[in-house]
Design a protein around this motif. Structure first.
Motif, PDB file in Angstrom:
ATOM      1  N   GLU A  18     -10.714  -0.270   5.548  1.00 13.11           N
ATOM      2  CA  GLU A  18      -9.425  -0.460   6.133  1.00 13.11           C
ATOM      3  C   GLU A  18      -9.541  -0.423   7.825  1.00 13.11           C
ATOM      4  O   GLU A  18     -10.422   0.167   8.490  1.00 13.11           O
ATOM      5  N   ILE A  74      -1.818  -1.007  -3.836  1.00 12.22           N
ATOM      6  CA  ILE A  74      -2.796   0.021  -3.404  1.00 12.22           C
ATOM      7  C   ILE A  74      -2.262   1.357  -3.758  1.00 12.22           C
ATOM      8  O   ILE A  74      -1.461   1.963  -2.790  1.00 12.22           O
ATOM      9  N   TRP A  94     -11.520   0.677  -4.331  1.00  7.74           N
ATOM     10  CA  TRP A  94     -11.375   1.561  -3.384  1.00  7.74           C
ATOM     11  C   TRP A  94     -11.254   1.297  -1.984  1.00  7.74           C
ATOM     12  O   TRP A  94     -11.855   0.641  -1.168  1.00  7.74           O
ATOM     13  N   ASP A  95      -9.846   1.611  -1.153  1.00 12.16           N
ATOM     14  CA  ASP A  95      -9.550   1.247   0.172  1.00 12.16           C
ATOM     15  C   ASP A  95     -10.190   2.468   0.610  1.00 12.16           C
ATOM     16  O   ASP A  95      -9.682   3.578   0.621  1.00 12.16           O
ATOM     17  N   LEU A  96     -10.960   2.167   1.689  1.00  7.59           N
ATOM     18  CA  LEU A  96     -11.818   3.331   2.527  1.00  7.59           C
ATOM     19  C   LEU A  96     -11.097   3.454   3.836  1.00  7.59           C
ATOM     20  O   LEU A  96     -10.953   2.626   4.766  1.00  7.59           O
ATOM     21  N   ARG A 134      -6.261   4.847  -2.719  1.00 10.92           N
ATOM     22  CA  ARG A 134      -6.978   5.251  -1.631  1.00 10.92           C
ATOM     23  C   ARG A 134      -6.557   6.803  -1.521  1.00 10.92           C
ATOM     24  O   ARG A 134      -5.489   7.111  -1.972  1.00 10.92           O
ATOM     25  N   CYS A 157       0.836  -1.127  -0.045  1.00 15.68           N
ATOM     26  CA  CYS A 157       0.015   0.003   0.029  1.00 15.68           C
ATOM     27  C   CYS A 157       0.841   1.188  -0.046  1.00 15.68           C
ATOM     28  O   CYS A 157       1.771   1.191   0.644  1.00 15.68           O
TER      29      CYS A 157
END
Length: 303
Positions: free
Chosen positions: A187, A94, A160-162, A121, A66
């Motif tokens: 997350e 990510i 989409w990493d929230l 993200r 990430c």
């Protein structure tokens, strides 16, 4: 004792100093040392070889890296693609975005050329207490320019990493509803701000509400950072999260190198396994690996 399990680490970081600049390392915002007094002990060069050394001997068969606040998110993603091509780590990435940026379309176009990029993200963490504000603003979820940017992410087919605290979860419902074909990875177990008994109840209610959206999955990274390292500290949070979402919508993650300041890999995995208790082996397989493979589109048995 560790139980046999195939692990996909769904969230860890790299730090490519001095080739990339990391403003958070230079400025050292107090919000990070408020999280963990020795947070900056991890603020040094951390490469695939370092990560592999820290998980050596454990059945980590794939990983998802990430973004980590590099000044140039595209340059970071290009370097991660190089790592994936040359060293086989990570298996997905990510990447960083700023949805109200004028060059968002160009950034997403660059990411489309990098096969390792599967998700993006932007930190949205915001709270009344200034020391907990890890995002730039508190109104992104209602900002028309930001929401127009999200349409581009959805059109690109990216996960989409929230990144929100649990008290922000109700404000995400409209966004999640508006983009039913986008997978949202919540997350840090929906990061509860209040760890008291009352805070646990509110977190459980908010997590239950957002779990009703089928396009939301939960990632449990930062367990040690948020809850602590003891079995007593993590058990009810981990078991409750999995009972709400189901193992097929939950992912295990190390959050290295930060959480490696708090526990080693064997302790992390064995403590989480102990917290799961009598959760069936088929569900443990989902939680520790198969869910992440599905969400981040990793081939079965990817090494």
């Amino acid at each position: 004792m560790l139980r046999e399990v195939d692990i996909v680490d769904a969230h860890h970081h790299f730090i490519n100093l001095p080739e990339l600049e990391y403003p958070w390392i230079d400025s050292r915002p107090p919000a990070l040392t408020a999280l963990l007094p020795n947070y900056y002990d991890a603020a040094h060069r951390y490469l695939p070889s370092d990560y592999r050394a820290q998980v050596e001997g454990m059945p980590v068969t794939a990983s998802v890296a990430c973004e980590f606040g590099a000044a140039d998110g595209v340059a970071e993603a290009i370097w991660v693609q190089h790592c994936a091509d040359r060293f086989g780590v990570p298996n997905a990435f990510i990447a960083a975005v700023q949805l109200d940026s004028v060059d968002l379309a160009g950034v997403l176009a660059r990411y489309r050329d990098l096969p390792v990029v599967r998700a993006v993200r932007q930190p949205l963490y915001w709270a009344a207490d200034p020391i907990k504000r890890l995002g730039a603003r508190g109104d992104y979820l209602s900002d028309p320019a930001w929401l127009r940017g999200f349409e581009q992410v959805a059109d690109a087919g990216l996960v989409w990493d929230l990144l929100v605290y649990d008290e922000q979860l109700p404000a995400t419902h409209d966004l999640i509803t508006a983009f039913p074909d986008t997978t949202f990875v919540l997350e840090a177990a929906g990061w509860p701000v209040d760890l008291t008994a009352e805070g646990f109840t509110r977190w459980e209610e908010r997590l239950t509400a957002v779990s009703q959206f089928p396009n939301v999955v939960l990632k449990l990274q930062g367990i040690a950072l948020i809850f602590g390292t003891s079995l007593e500290a993590i058990s009810r949070w981990v078991r409750t999260a999995i009972s709400i979402f189901g193992a097929g919508r939950c992912m295990f993650a190390s959050h290295y190198p930060i959480d490696h300041l708090l526990w080693d890999t064997e302790t992390m995995v064995s403590t989480v396994q102990a917290a799961l208790g009598d959760v069936p082996s088929t569900e443990q397989a989902l939680f520790f690996g198969e869910t992440a493979r599905r969400v981040y589109r990793l081939p079965a048995g990817d090494a």
